[in-house]
Design a protein around this motif. Structure first.
Motif, PDB file in Angstrom:
ATOM      1  N   GLU A   3     -60.978  15.627 -32.403  1.00 22.87           N
ATOM      2  CA  GLU A   3     -61.475  16.076 -31.108  1.00 22.87           C
ATOM      3  C   GLU A   3     -61.344  14.980 -30.059  1.00 22.87           C
ATOM      4  OE1 GLU A   3     -65.361  18.426 -29.259  1.00 22.87           O
ATOM      5  OE2 GLU A   3     -65.439  17.574 -31.277  1.00 22.87           O
ATOM      6  N   LEU A   4     -60.799  15.345 -28.898  1.00 25.91           N
ATOM      7  CA  LEU A   4     -60.766  14.472 -27.735  1.00 25.91           C
ATOM      8  C   LEU A   4     -61.782  15.019 -26.741  1.00 25.91           C
ATOM      9  CD1 LEU A   4     -57.850  14.283 -29.114  1.00 25.91           C
ATOM     10  CD2 LEU A   4     -57.088  13.396 -26.905  1.00 25.91           C
ATOM     11  N   ASP A  23     -58.132  13.549 -16.660  1.00 28.08           N
ATOM     12  CA  ASP A  23     -59.433  13.493 -16.007  1.00 28.08           C
ATOM     13  C   ASP A  23     -60.370  14.452 -16.735  1.00 28.08           C
ATOM     14  OD1 ASP A  23     -61.520  13.020 -14.291  1.00 28.08           O
ATOM     15  OD2 ASP A  23     -60.737  14.285 -12.676  1.00 28.08           O
ATOM     16  N   ARG A  24     -61.230  13.880 -17.595  1.00 27.37           N
ATOM     17  CA  ARG A  24     -62.155  14.655 -18.430  1.00 27.37           C
ATOM     18  C   ARG A  24     -61.391  15.660 -19.315  1.00 27.37           C
ATOM     19  NH1 ARG A  24     -64.458  14.341 -13.474  1.00 27.37           N
ATOM     20  NH2 ARG A  24     -63.806  16.464 -12.922  1.00 27.37           N
ATOM     21  N   PHE A  25     -60.363  15.152 -19.973  1.00 25.23           N
ATOM     22  CA  PHE A  25     -59.504  15.978 -20.828  1.00 25.23           C
ATOM     23  C   PHE A  25     -60.179  16.234 -22.173  1.00 25.23           C
ATOM     24  CE2 PHE A  25     -56.190  16.278 -24.126  1.00 25.23           C
ATOM     25  CZ  PHE A  25     -55.451  17.361 -23.647  1.00 25.23           C
ATOM     26  N   GLY A  61     -64.282   8.260 -22.430  1.00 23.06           N
ATOM     27  CA  GLY A  61     -64.131   9.423 -23.293  1.00 23.06           C
ATOM     28  C   GLY A  61     -64.225   9.028 -24.757  1.00 23.06           C
ATOM     29  N   GLN A  62     -64.182  10.032 -25.622  1.00 21.26           N
ATOM     30  CA  GLN A  62     -64.318   9.802 -27.058  1.00 21.26           C
ATOM     31  C   GLN A  62     -63.204  10.494 -27.830  1.00 21.26           C
ATOM     32  OE1 GLN A  62     -68.410  11.313 -27.711  1.00 21.26           O
ATOM     33  NE2 GLN A  62     -68.786   9.385 -28.764  1.00 21.26           N
ATOM     34  N   ILE A  63     -62.825   9.866 -28.955  1.00 20.71           N
ATOM     35  CA  ILE A  63     -61.923  10.489 -29.911  1.00 20.71           C
ATOM     36  C   ILE A  63     -62.658  10.542 -31.243  1.00 20.71           C
ATOM     37  CG2 ILE A  63     -59.695  10.381 -31.084  1.00 20.71           C
ATOM     38  CD1 ILE A  63     -58.656   8.786 -28.702  1.00 20.71           C
ATOM     39  N   LEU A  64     -62.839  11.741 -31.776  1.00 20.74           N
ATOM     40  CA  LEU A  64     -63.575  11.939 -33.018  1.00 20.74           C
ATOM     41  C   LEU A  64     -62.629  12.431 -34.114  1.00 20.74           C
ATOM     42  CD1 LEU A  64     -66.694  13.812 -31.590  1.00 20.74           C
ATOM     43  CD2 LEU A  64     -66.433  11.346 -31.948  1.00 20.74           C
TER      44      LEU A  64
END
Length: 257
Positions: A3-4, A23-25, A61-64
Motif C-alpha cells: 500500500e502507498l 500529490d497525496r498519491f 507519505g507511507q509505503i506499507l
C-alpha cells in the motif's frame, strides 16, 4: 498486500525545474494481484516502481508491505521480498561472469558471503533444471560469459533469477521493451508461468497495450501522477486494446499533442 498512502514526491525541489509528480498519491495492491500499468512518458509509472523498491524516496507519505511500514527501509532490505526486472537486459545480470556464477549470485541473494567459494557445486543440477524451462539451451552453457548471450537470453535469465529466492513481490519495469516481438512474447509467457507457479504479487509497467490487456487481473492507466483508469478482475476482462488506445488519444489531444 502493498500500500502507498499519501505519497508526495517532488523532483528538483527549489529549482526552476521543480516538479510535483505525486500529490497525496494512494494505491492499494492486494495479495496475488498481477497489475499491468500503462501511461504516457512522465506519467509516474517508473517513479512509482522506484518508490516501492526504495530506489528513490518521497517527501512524505507511507509505503506499507503486509501492514509493516517500510518507508524508511533501504533498497537492499526491501529486495529480500521484492524481485525486479528492468527494461535493459544488461541490468539484471553480470556480463563478465558466467551463467553458473550469475545463477549462484541470485541463489544467494540476501545471504552473507564469507571467504569461501562463490559457487556451490551441489547446486549446479538445480540451476540446470531451472534453465531447462527456458528452452534456450543455456543449461549446457554454464561456463559461458553472460555478456556473450543475446538480449532475449539475458532477459530470460534475469527474470528467472529475480524469483529464485522466496520473494513475495515481482516488479517488472518495461521488461520486454528492448526485445524483438517473438522474444518479447516468449518472455511474457515465462513471466505468466513464474507469477502463477510462485503465486507472486506483481506490478508490470509496459507500453505494450496488448500485454497490458491480456495479462494480469488488474489494469491501471496513469497520467500526471494520478491513476485515471483502474479495471479489476471481471471488469478488466471486458477491456480491449482499442479502449485503452482511445483513452490514450483523448489524453494526448487534451495535452495538445
Amino acid at each position: 498486500m502493498l500500500e502507498l498512502k499519501g505519497i508526495h514526491k517532488i523532483y528538483n525541489p527549489g529549482t526552476v525545474n521543480e516538479m510535483c509528480l505525486f500529490d497525496r498519491f494512494d494505491l492499494k495492491v492486494e495479495k496475488g494481484d498481477f497489475i499491468s500499468v500503462v501511461g504516457s512518458n512522465g506519467s509516474g509509472k517508473t517513479s512509482m516502481l522506484n518508490l516501492i523498491c526504495g530506489s528513490i524516496s518521497a517527501e512524505s507519505g507511507q509505503i506499507l508491505m503486509n501492514g509493516q511500514d517500510i518507508t524508511k527501509d533501504k533498497e537492499y532490505k526491501r529486495n529480500e521480498k521484492i524481485g525486479r526486472v528492468y527494461q535493459n537486459p544488461a541490468m539484471g545480470t553480470c556480463p563478465s561472469m558466467t551463467i553458473l556464477e550469475n545463477m549462484s549470485l541470485a541463489d544467494n541473494k540476501g545471504r552473507f558471503f564469507g571467504l569461501g567459494r562463490g559457487t556451490d557445486k551441489s547446486r549446479i543440477n538445480y540451476y540446470k533444471e531451472q534453465l531447462i524451462q527456458l528452452n534456450l539451451g543455456l543449461e549446457d552453457r554454464m561456463d559461458t560469459k553472460v555478456g556473450s548471450l543475446s538480449g532475449g537470453q539475458r532477459q530470460a535469465m534475469a527474470l528467472l533469477m529475480s524469483a529464485m529466492t522466496p520473494i513475495e513481490f515481482l516488479i517488472l519495469d518495461e521488461h520486454t521493451a528492448a526485445l524483438d516481438p517473438k522474444t518479447a512474447d516468449m518472455i511474457m509467457e515465462l513471466t505468466d508461468k513464474i507469477v502463477r507457479e510462485k503465486k507472486l504479487t506483481t506490478i508490470m509497467v509496459t507500453h505494450n497495450l496488448r500485454y497490458a490487456v491480456e495479462y494480469g487481473n488488474r489494469l491501471l492507466m496513469m497520467h500526471q501522477g494520478e491513476v485515471i483508469l483502474d479495471k479489476k478482475r471481471e471488469e478488466k476482462k471486458e477491456v480491449h486494446v482499442e479502449d485503452v488506445l482511445k483513452l490514450f488519444n483523448e489524453i494526448s489531444i487534451e495535452c495538445g499533442n
